[in-house]
Design an enzyme around this catalytic site. Structure first.
Site, PDB file in Angstrom:
ATOM      1  N   CYS A 142       1.149  -0.922   0.543  1.00 28.03           N
ATOM      2  CA  CYS A 142       0.122  -0.345   0.170  1.00 28.03           C
ATOM      3  C   CYS A 142       1.129   1.189   0.148  1.00 28.03           C
ATOM      4  O   CYS A 142       2.285   1.227  -0.282  1.00 28.03           O
ATOM      5  CB  CYS A 142      -0.906  -0.026   1.021  1.00 28.03           C
ATOM      6  SG  CYS A 142      -0.307   0.312   2.848  1.00 28.03           S
ATOM      7  N   ASP A 198      -7.731   4.100   0.712  1.00 28.55           N
ATOM      8  CA  ASP A 198      -6.837   4.577   1.690  1.00 28.55           C
ATOM      9  C   ASP A 198      -7.907   5.032   3.302  1.00 28.55           C
ATOM     10  O   ASP A 198      -8.505   5.574   3.034  1.00 28.55           O
ATOM     11  CB  ASP A 198      -6.405   5.537   1.159  1.00 28.55           C
ATOM     12  CG  ASP A 198      -4.970   5.769   2.510  1.00 28.55           C
ATOM     13  OD1 ASP A 198      -5.010   5.080   3.450  1.00 28.55           O
ATOM     14  OD2 ASP A 198      -4.143   6.464   1.954  1.00 28.55           O
ATOM     15  N   CYS A 221      -1.380   0.489   7.432  1.00 27.40           N
ATOM     16  CA  CYS A 221      -2.871   0.673   7.215  1.00 27.40           C
ATOM     17  C   CYS A 221      -3.521  -0.642   7.072  1.00 27.40           C
ATOM     18  O   CYS A 221      -3.724  -2.104   7.376  1.00 27.40           O
ATOM     19  CB  CYS A 221      -4.396   1.800   7.232  1.00 27.40           C
ATOM     20  SG  CYS A 221      -3.493   3.016   7.538  1.00 27.40           S
ATOM     21  N   ARG A 222      -3.427  -0.598   4.831  1.00 30.45           N
ATOM     22  CA  ARG A 222      -3.896  -1.378   4.475  1.00 30.45           C
ATOM     23  C   ARG A 222      -3.336  -2.408   4.424  1.00 30.45           C
ATOM     24  O   ARG A 222      -3.575  -3.739   4.521  1.00 30.45           O
ATOM     25  CB  ARG A 222      -4.324  -1.175   3.117  1.00 30.45           C
ATOM     26  CG  ARG A 222      -5.561  -0.137   3.289  1.00 30.45           C
ATOM     27  CD  ARG A 222      -5.961   0.437   2.159  1.00 30.45           C
ATOM     28  NE  ARG A 222      -4.282   1.318   1.856  1.00 30.45           N
ATOM     29  CZ  ARG A 222      -4.329   2.033   0.758  1.00 30.45           C
ATOM     30  NH1 ARG A 222      -5.076   2.436  -0.534  1.00 30.45           N
ATOM     31  NH2 ARG A 222      -3.449   2.649   0.401  1.00 30.45           N
ATOM     32  N   SER A 223      -1.707  -2.429   4.154  1.00 32.86           N
ATOM     33  CA  SER A 223      -0.950  -3.728   3.719  1.00 32.86           C
ATOM     34  C   SER A 223      -0.276  -5.107   4.772  1.00 32.86           C
ATOM     35  O   SER A 223      -0.549  -6.070   4.686  1.00 32.86           O
ATOM     36  CB  SER A 223       0.350  -2.918   2.629  1.00 32.86           C
ATOM     37  OG  SER A 223       1.276  -2.649   3.550  1.00 32.86           O
ATOM     38  N   ASN A 266       1.802   1.211   4.289  1.00 35.99           N
ATOM     39  CA  ASN A 266       2.096   0.404   5.407  1.00 35.99           C
ATOM     40  C   ASN A 266       2.174   0.356   6.655  1.00 35.99           C
ATOM     41  O   ASN A 266       2.455  -0.373   7.070  1.00 35.99           O
ATOM     42  CB  ASN A 266       3.669  -0.415   4.810  1.00 35.99           C
ATOM     43  CG  ASN A 266       4.594  -1.550   4.993  1.00 35.99           C
ATOM     44  OD1 ASN A 266       5.631  -1.732   5.786  1.00 35.99           O
ATOM     45  ND2 ASN A 266       2.900  -2.832   4.889  1.00 35.99           N
TER      46      ASN A 266
HETATM   47  P1  4NP Z   1      -2.229   2.657   4.179  1.00 37.71           P
HETATM   48  O1  4NP Z   1      -2.651   4.563   4.878  1.00 37.71           O
HETATM   49  O2  4NP Z   1      -1.210   3.303   2.588  1.00 37.71           O
HETATM   50  O3  4NP Z   1      -3.211   2.025   3.987  1.00 37.71           O
HETATM   51  O4  4NP Z   1      -0.703   2.565   4.628  1.00 37.71           O
HETATM   52  C1  4NP Z   1      -2.026   5.509   4.759  1.00 37.71           C
HETATM   53  C2  4NP Z   1      -1.101   5.148   5.433  1.00 37.71           C
HETATM   54  C3  4NP Z   1      -0.135   6.377   5.726  1.00 37.71           C
HETATM   55  C4  4NP Z   1      -0.442   8.165   4.885  1.00 37.71           C
HETATM   56  C5  4NP Z   1      -1.658   7.477   3.483  1.00 37.71           C
HETATM   57  C6  4NP Z   1      -2.108   6.433   3.926  1.00 37.71           C
HETATM   58  N1  4NP Z   1       0.818   9.301   4.920  1.00 37.71           N
HETATM   59  O5  4NP Z   1       0.255  10.128   4.390  1.00 37.71           O
HETATM   60  O6  4NP Z   1       0.972   8.872   6.056  1.00 37.71           O
END
Ligand code: 4NP
Length: 161
Positions: free
Chosen positions: A10, A127, A15-17, A13
């Site tokens: 993702c 996201d 939240c989703r992955s 790294n």
């Molecule tokens: P992820 O979510 O891609 O599912 O881990 C996010 C985590 C952090 C951010 C964006 C998406 N960020 O902008 O810091």
């Protein structure tokens, strides 16, 4: 014995992955395939290297029996395209970011997670970072459905090999 290596990808790294990684590890253990499939996750971005998953992701996962607390954020590297058989992206932006750094010979390894849940009505895992708790539950629903499909697909490959 043949093994298959998969890496969920993702943006951050956190939240989703990592959620997909935790769900996948849990389902593989239930299917007695934990020693046949190597599982990891990574982000295309570098903001959260070394961090534990977002507390909201950990909490939502904990409520369903998944422990994400030991996972730590890392960024995708070029060598991941060699090491893993599948790089499983959460959304189209992740696919684009991966495609930019992927050696052409490994392009077929990049897939979207929701391809493995063809009955679902979405092709991307949205996201949840800037939203509320419901977004994290939805990510879990999607990961649970898609990991079941992924394990069925891998199970076929493992028994064929
Ligand atoms: P992820 O979510 O891609 O599912 O881990 C996010 C985590 C952090 C951010 C964006 C998406 N960020 O902008 O810091």
């Amino acid at each position: 014995m043949k093994t298959i290596a998969v890496c969920f990808v993702c943006l951050g790294n956190i939240c989703r992955s990592p959620t997909a990684e935790g769900v996948m590890r849990h389902q593989l253990a239930e299917a007695k395939l934990a020693d046949r499939v190597i599982v990891d996750s990574a982000g295309t971005g570098n903001w959260h290297i070394g961090e534990a998953p977002d507390e909201r992701a950990q909490q939502a996962a904990r409520e369903r029996g998944y422990d994400l607390s030991q996972l730590r954020g890392r960024q995708m590297t070029a060598s991941d395209f060699e090491r893993f058989d599948l790089l499983i992206a959460m959304d189209d932006a992740n696919v684009d970011a991966l495609s930019k750094i992927c050696p052409p010979m490994y392009r077929d390894k990049i897939r979207l997670l929701m391809e493995f849940a063809p009955q679902a009505d979405t092709r991307e895992v949205a996201d949840p970072y800037f939203g509320g708790a419901a977004g994290f539950d939805r990510v879990l629903d999607q990961c649970e459905a898609a990991c079941r499909g992924l394990i069925a697909a891998l199970g076929n490959q493992l028994s064929a090999g």
